[in-house]
Design an enzyme around this catalytic site. Structure first.
Site, short mmCIF file in Angstrom:
data_model
loop_
_atom_site.label_atom_id
_atom_site.label_comp_id
_atom_site.label_asym_id
_atom_site.label_seq_id
_atom_site.Cartn_x
_atom_site.Cartn_y
_atom_site.Cartn_z
N ARG A 150 32.65 34.84 31.44
CA ARG A 150 31.66 35.49 30.56
C ARG A 150 32.33 36.17 29.37
O ARG A 150 31.80 36.21 28.27
CB ARG A 150 30.86 36.53 31.36
CG ARG A 150 30.07 35.93 32.51
CD ARG A 150 29.41 37.04 33.33
NE ARG A 150 28.63 37.92 32.49
CZ ARG A 150 27.41 37.62 32.04
NH1 ARG A 150 26.86 36.49 32.36
NH2 ARG A 150 26.77 38.47 31.28
N THR A 155 22.70 51.11 28.03
CA THR A 155 23.00 52.06 29.11
C THR A 155 22.94 51.36 30.47
O THR A 155 23.49 51.86 31.44
CB THR A 155 21.99 53.23 29.09
OG1 THR A 155 20.67 52.70 28.92
CG2 THR A 155 22.26 54.20 27.95
N ASN A 158 25.63 35.48 25.57
CA ASN A 158 27.08 35.25 25.60
C ASN A 158 27.52 34.66 26.94
O ASN A 158 28.35 33.75 26.99
CB ASN A 158 27.85 36.56 25.39
CG ASN A 158 27.63 37.14 24.01
OD1 ASN A 158 27.04 36.51 23.16
ND2 ASN A 158 28.11 38.36 23.81
N ARG A 191 16.19 38.52 18.30
CA ARG A 191 16.76 38.42 19.63
C ARG A 191 17.16 36.98 19.88
O ARG A 191 16.34 36.07 19.72
CB ARG A 191 15.77 38.88 20.70
CG ARG A 191 16.38 38.76 22.10
CD ARG A 191 15.64 39.50 23.17
NE ARG A 191 16.47 39.51 24.36
CZ ARG A 191 16.49 40.46 25.27
NH1 ARG A 191 15.72 41.49 25.14
NH2 ARG A 191 17.30 40.38 26.31
N HIS A 219 31.79 36.75 25.10
CA HIS A 219 31.78 37.96 24.27
C HIS A 219 32.74 37.82 23.08
O HIS A 219 32.45 38.27 21.98
CB HIS A 219 32.13 39.20 25.10
CG HIS A 219 31.16 39.45 26.21
ND1 HIS A 219 29.79 39.33 26.04
CD2 HIS A 219 31.33 39.79 27.52
CE1 HIS A 219 29.18 39.58 27.19
NE2 HIS A 219 30.10 39.86 28.10
N ASN A 271 24.16 48.28 30.97
CA ASN A 271 25.24 47.29 31.08
C ASN A 271 26.42 47.76 31.93
O ASN A 271 27.27 46.95 32.31
CB ASN A 271 25.76 46.88 29.70
CG ASN A 271 24.83 45.94 28.95
OD1 ASN A 271 24.81 45.90 27.73
ND2 ASN A 271 24.03 45.16 29.69
N ARG A 282 25.70 32.94 29.13
CA ARG A 282 25.24 31.55 29.29
C ARG A 282 26.08 30.59 28.47
O ARG A 282 26.42 29.50 28.91
CB ARG A 282 23.75 31.46 28.87
CG ARG A 282 22.81 31.82 29.98
CD ARG A 282 21.42 32.11 29.47
NE ARG A 282 21.31 33.49 29.03
CZ ARG A 282 20.20 34.03 28.54
NH1 ARG A 282 19.12 33.29 28.41
NH2 ARG A 282 20.17 35.30 28.20
N TRP A 283 26.44 31.04 27.29
CA TRP A 283 27.28 30.21 26.40
C TRP A 283 28.59 29.89 27.11
O TRP A 283 29.06 28.75 27.09
CB TRP A 283 27.52 30.97 25.11
CG TRP A 283 28.29 30.24 24.06
CD1 TRP A 283 27.78 29.48 23.06
CD2 TRP A 283 29.72 30.23 23.89
NE1 TRP A 283 28.79 28.98 22.28
CE2 TRP A 283 30.00 29.43 22.77
CE3 TRP A 283 30.78 30.80 24.58
CZ2 TRP A 283 31.28 29.18 22.31
CZ3 TRP A 283 32.07 30.57 24.13
CH2 TRP A 283 32.31 29.77 23.01
N ASP A 343 22.02 38.27 22.59
CA ASP A 343 21.99 37.87 24.00
C ASP A 343 22.47 36.43 24.15
O ASP A 343 22.37 35.63 23.22
CB ASP A 343 20.54 38.01 24.50
CG ASP A 343 20.48 38.13 26.02
OD1 ASP A 343 21.55 38.23 26.67
OD2 ASP A 343 19.37 38.11 26.55
N ARG A 373 11.57 40.19 25.04
CA ARG A 373 11.44 41.65 25.23
C ARG A 373 12.44 42.37 24.34
O ARG A 373 13.39 41.77 23.85
CB ARG A 373 11.61 42.03 26.70
CG ARG A 373 12.86 41.49 27.33
CD ARG A 373 12.99 41.93 28.79
NE ARG A 373 14.16 41.30 29.36
CZ ARG A 373 14.14 40.16 30.07
NH1 ARG A 373 13.00 39.57 30.34
NH2 ARG A 373 15.26 39.64 30.51
C1 FPP Z 1 24.63 39.77 25.83
O1 FPP Z 1 25.00 38.55 26.41
C2 FPP Z 1 25.75 40.36 25.14
C3 FPP Z 1 26.33 41.56 25.47
C4 FPP Z 1 25.87 42.41 26.58
C5 FPP Z 1 27.49 42.05 24.74
C6 FPP Z 1 27.42 41.85 23.26
C7 FPP Z 1 28.71 42.22 22.71
C8 FPP Z 1 29.40 41.49 21.79
C9 FPP Z 1 28.94 40.25 21.17
C10 FPP Z 1 30.67 42.05 21.32
C11 FPP Z 1 30.31 43.04 20.27
C12 FPP Z 1 31.47 43.67 19.69
C13 FPP Z 1 31.38 44.58 18.71
C14 FPP Z 1 32.61 45.20 18.19
C15 FPP Z 1 30.08 44.98 18.12
P1 FPP Z 1 24.93 38.42 27.99
O2 FPP Z 1 26.30 38.68 28.51
O3 FPP Z 1 23.86 39.29 28.52
O4 FPP Z 1 24.57 36.92 28.13
P2 FPP Z 1 23.71 36.24 29.29
O5 FPP Z 1 22.34 36.86 29.22
O6 FPP Z 1 23.72 34.80 28.90
O7 FPP Z 1 24.42 36.52 30.57
#
Ligand code: FPP
Length: 236
Positions: A29, A62, A18, A180, A33, A64, A20-21, A16, A186
């Site tokens: 966003r 499911t 990505n 996590r 990823h 997302n 925010r980063w 989790d 959670r």
């Molecule tokens: C959560 O961060 C991350 C995801 C929903 C996607 C994770 C997917 C990858 C890292 C790519 C994976 C690729 C392969 C091939 C396995 P978020 O977007 O929910 O972050 P946030 O909570 O900060 O908005």
């Protein structure tokens, strides 16, 4: 390498943070990823070096699908690209690739790439990389019961080993440790059944920043815990 103490045989990771980063850097966003995929490479190497050869990654739940269309499309493309780019090396390293989740909603192209990767690496036993895509723990349990019913099982006699053997993860050991990133406390429908006795480790670090040192910190934390599986601690 220093003695790490008790090691988990299988780690599940909820990647989790990505978004925010990326926001912290004024980027889209999807840039988060992409950085998340680089983190996966680092963590797989670090896990392997530490002696953990079984990883399950939560890549797409499911729920997302409700994200902006552009983000969903980019994630799907990233799954396709990454599978194509990484399969050779993973196969050479003896890693068995598996994708868990409901496949019907994935594109025909992604389904084909997944099937090819799974078939090609099916005989590998050095390590296992399981990627959860369109995965939900409740959906998985429902699918398992449906599969058993279709196969004619007597559901009035259903027991835990039979249900576990019908889950997407059949044959994988249960995760000992679930990590996590990005701070939420959670499990978000990840490996619901399988994580019954898993140790949870939550870090504030955002997934794209997670690296070898963070993994080692999680392993040290795990090694210091006393696992009871519902029993009492062993007396010395
Ligand atoms: C959560 O961060 C991350 C995801 C929903 C996607 C994770 C997917 C990858 C890292 C790519 C994976 C690729 C392969 C091939 C396995 P978020 O977007 O929910 O972050 P946030 O909570 O900060 O908005």
């Amino acid at each position: 390498m220093a003695d790490l103490g008790a090691l988990p045989a299988h780690i599940g990771i909820i990647m989790d943070g990505n978004g925010r980063w990326a926001r912290q850097r004024g980027q889209r966003r999807t840039a988060g990823h992409r950085a998340g995929i680089r983190a996966i490479r680092r963590v797989m190497e670090a896990a392997d070096e530490a002696g953990v050869h079984n990883l399950t990654l939560y890549a797409f739940s499911t729920e997302n699908w409700s994200r902006p269309r552009y983000e969903v499309a980019t994630l799907m493309r990233l799954f396709e690209q990454t599978l194509q780019e990484e399969v050779d090396e993973l196969h050479q390293n003896g890693v068995r690739i598996r994708v868990i989740g409901r496949r019907e909603q994935l594109s025909a192209r992604l389904r084909r790439l997944v099937q090819e990767a799974e078939e090609r690496t099916a005989g590998n036993t050095t390590g296992a990389l399981t990627v959860a895509i369109n995965y939900g723990g409740r959906a998985e349990i429902v699918d398992a019961v449906r599969a058993l019913a279709r196969a004619g099982a007597d559901l009035t006699q259903l027991d835990e080993p039979t249900l576990a053997g019908a889950l997407y993860t059949a044959g994988l050991p249960d995760p000992d440790l679930i990590i996590r990133t990005a701070g939420e406390l959670r499990t978000s429908n990840f490996l619901l059944w399988q994580s019954a006795y898993a140790e949870l480790y939550v870090t504030q670090t955002l997934w794209p920043d997670f690296g070898a040192a963070d993994l080692l910190a999680a392993l040290a934390d795990y090694a210091a815990r006393q696992r009871r599986f519902g029993g009492v601690p062993e007396l010395d």
